[in-house]
Scaffold this active site. Structure first.
Site, PDB file in Angstrom:
ATOM      1  N   LYS A   1      15.290  21.889 -12.998  1.00 17.50           N
ATOM      2  CA  LYS A   1      14.761  20.569 -12.849  1.00 17.50           C
ATOM      3  C   LYS A   1      15.537  19.594 -13.614  1.00 17.50           C
ATOM      4  CE  LYS A   1      10.555  20.017 -12.919  1.00 17.50           C
ATOM      5  NZ  LYS A   1       9.700  19.076 -11.555  1.00 17.50           N
TER       6      LYS A   1
ATOM      7  N   SER B   1      14.143  21.224 -17.632  1.00 15.44           N
ATOM      8  CA  SER B   1      12.646  21.836 -18.147  1.00 15.44           C
ATOM      9  C   SER B   1      12.873  23.023 -18.788  1.00 15.44           C
ATOM     10  CB  SER B   1      12.031  22.330 -16.638  1.00 15.44           C
ATOM     11  OG  SER B   1      11.225  23.494 -16.773  1.00 15.44           O
TER      12      SER B   1
ATOM     13  N   GLU C   1       8.869   8.034 -17.027  1.00 10.89           N
ATOM     14  CA  GLU C   1       7.425   8.619 -17.278  1.00 10.89           C
ATOM     15  C   GLU C   1       7.066   7.836 -18.544  1.00 10.89           C
ATOM     16  OE1 GLU C   1       6.964  12.832 -16.030  1.00 10.89           O
ATOM     17  OE2 GLU C   1       9.070  12.570 -15.809  1.00 10.89           O
TER      18      GLU C   1
ATOM     19  N   HIS D   1       1.021  -1.172   0.008  1.00  9.27           N
ATOM     20  CA  HIS D   1       0.097   0.025   0.009  1.00  9.27           C
ATOM     21  C   HIS D   1       0.831   1.161   0.002  1.00  9.27           C
ATOM     22  CE1 HIS D   1      -3.392  -2.879   1.114  1.00  9.27           C
ATOM     23  NE2 HIS D   1      -2.131  -3.464   2.085  1.00  9.27           N
TER      24      HIS D   1
END
Ligand code: ARG
Length: 472
Positions: free
Chosen positions: A289, A283, A296, A162
């Site tokens: 970043k 970024s 992803e 979980h």
């Protein structure tokens, strides 16, 4: 309405008018099935030899035919011969190429062969070839994970259920869990290959041939185990595509799971891994970043892998036997899954191989979140206490910790005895992360000894997988 040029079409004879541009546009597949060209030529060579054996080509004709096919293959490989819009599909384009080289003799190769058995053969050859490349990439990925597991073999981590601290584990154990998933994928592809090794060539349009063809010889030349036993099934079966697309979808899902973990581990909050600059992105507005785009995209691409499987199954549903043009829709989804996997797998492997594990961050909190509660309960069980009671007693210790804002391993012998008299000072022996780990020494457990044995098993499994792509 304007009629298009008929010159290369394989079926002009009974038509008095050429196809409308709309018909041509809808029908056209050469812009995607060109990927099958090299396999189509392989099939053509085998078919030419069979026509010779059947007495339909003489020695000289066969020789000229094979030379022209080789020449055509070279030109296809170099890009100097390509399919054009006037060629409906790859088969039409390659017959044009043959006729350009041989004149009328080029028109003899089509005897006994239909695009229906041809395309089914081409797609099997294409997939069997590419499946080997995919297996190669899956092995590289398993090795990248295995190398990280060995590099960080002693690092403890909080194991989660979980996404909450559950029990302490070795970080290596979690990395290796992903290896097992990819090993099963390889196993599925090897098993798939056994069923896919059936040659459709010789089935013709659907019923076989009145010419003295030799499907057994053709199958052997093309590396198949045997020819299809039913010509109708040979041209209409796409189970091998569906099974491949399922396996590709599952590989995609497995990649999405490791991708998600890397994304999570790479957050400031976790701080477990740092990605190599070459395997991350920046970024356009936020200079600070460094984004885990490979993880992803691994997550994101699972959508198209699953979609490609759904697309094919929907096309196949309720199709009457034998060949229907619907089957042309089997290709783009297949090419997409193959090409996306061959792009994604090396990227994920590189990301894993080059990431650094911040061992302090991973180990911090391995025993926190009362992750040793099960150890307390199992210690009580070993003292003869029923698990139901042991669970309650350990739960009471957790509640006491929550009240004081401490962890189980912060409790003293006196604290434990005050919670329950059965919690004698001996329980302190299991209230360490190392003790908890060492105790889980069952087969497949997270104890260092079990993980070492697991690594041996994985190495043997990878060696067996290699035998599939590089037979001795
Ligand atoms: N382009 C077709 C396909 O992909 C080749 C077979 C065409 N056969 C036919 N009878 N029109 O399925």
């Amino acid at each position: 309405m304007e009629q298009s040029d008929q010159s290369t079409r394989l079926w002009g004879g009974r038509f008095s008018a050429g196809p409308s541009p709309e018909m041509v546009a809808l029908s056209l597949s050469v812009h995607f099935d060109w990927r099958l060209a090299k396999y189509d030529l392989q099939g053509s060579r085998a078919h030419a030899r069979v026509l010779k054996a059947a007495g339909l080509l003489d020695d000289v004709e066969l020789d000229r035919m094979l030379t022209a096919l080789d020449d055509l293959e070279k030109d296809v490989a170099s890009g100097s011969f390509v399919g054009t819009e006037a060629d409906e599909d790859v088969h039409t384009a390659l017959e044009r190429g043959l006729i350009e080289r041989l004149g009328a003799l080029g028109g003899k190769l089509r005897a006994g062969r239909s695009r229906n058995d041809q395309v089914a053969t081409d797609l099997r050859l294409y997939l069997r070839d590419n499946v080997r490349s995919i297996v190669r990439e899956l092995i590289t990925l398993q090795q990248a994970l295995l190398a990280k597991a060995e590099e960080y073999r002693d690092v403890v981590a909080p194991g989660m259920t979980h996404l909450q601290h559950a029990q302490p584990i070795l970080f290596a154990h979690q990395l290796l869990a992903h290896v097992h998933a990819f090993a099963r994928d390889v196993d599925r592809l090897r098993d798939w290959d056994r069923r896919a090794a059936v040659s459709p060539l010789g089935a013709g349009a659907l019923a076989g041939s009145s010419l003295a063809l030799d499907p057994v010889a053709v199958a052997a030349e093309l590396g198949f185990d045997r020819p299809a036993d039913n010509s109708i099934d040979a041209v209409s079966d796409r189970d091998y595509v569906a099974e491949f697309l399922f396996t590709a979808a599952l590989i995609g899902v497995h990649l999405s799971r490791i991708g998600e973990e890397v994304v999570l581990w790479n957050t400031t909050e976790f701080g477990w891994v740092s990605l190599h600059d070459s395997w991350a992105t920046g970024s356009s507005i936020m200079p600070q970043k460094k984004n885990p785009d490979i993880g992803e995209l691994a997550r994101g691409k699972s959508g198209r892998f699953v979609g490609n499987l759904m697309s094919l199954l929907t096309t196949l549903k309720a199709l009457p036997l034998a060949y229907d043009r619907d089957l042309q829709e089997d290709k783009e989804c297949t090419f997409d899954s193959v090409e996306q996997l061959l792009m994604l797998l090396p990227a994920v492997s590189g990301m894993i191989a080059t990431m650094t594990v911040n061992t302090d961050a991973v180990s911090r909190g391995a025993g926190a979140g009362h992750a040793l509660a099960t150890d307390v309960a199992e210690w009580l069980v070993r003292q003869g206490i029923p698990f139901r009671d042991a669970h309650e007693i350990s739960g009471a210790a957790v509640a006491a910790c929550d009240e004081r804002g401490c962890e189980l391993y912060d409790l003293s012998a006196a604290d434990l005895a005050a919670i329950d008299s059965r919690l004698t000072s001996d329980v302190l022996s299991v209230l360490t992360v190392d003790g908890a780990l060492a105790a889980r020494s069952t087969h497949g457990g997270t104890a260092p000894s079990s993980v070492l044995a697991q690594i041996d098993g994985i190495k043997a499994s990878i060696a067996a997988q290699r035998a599939f792509i590089d037979p001795a």
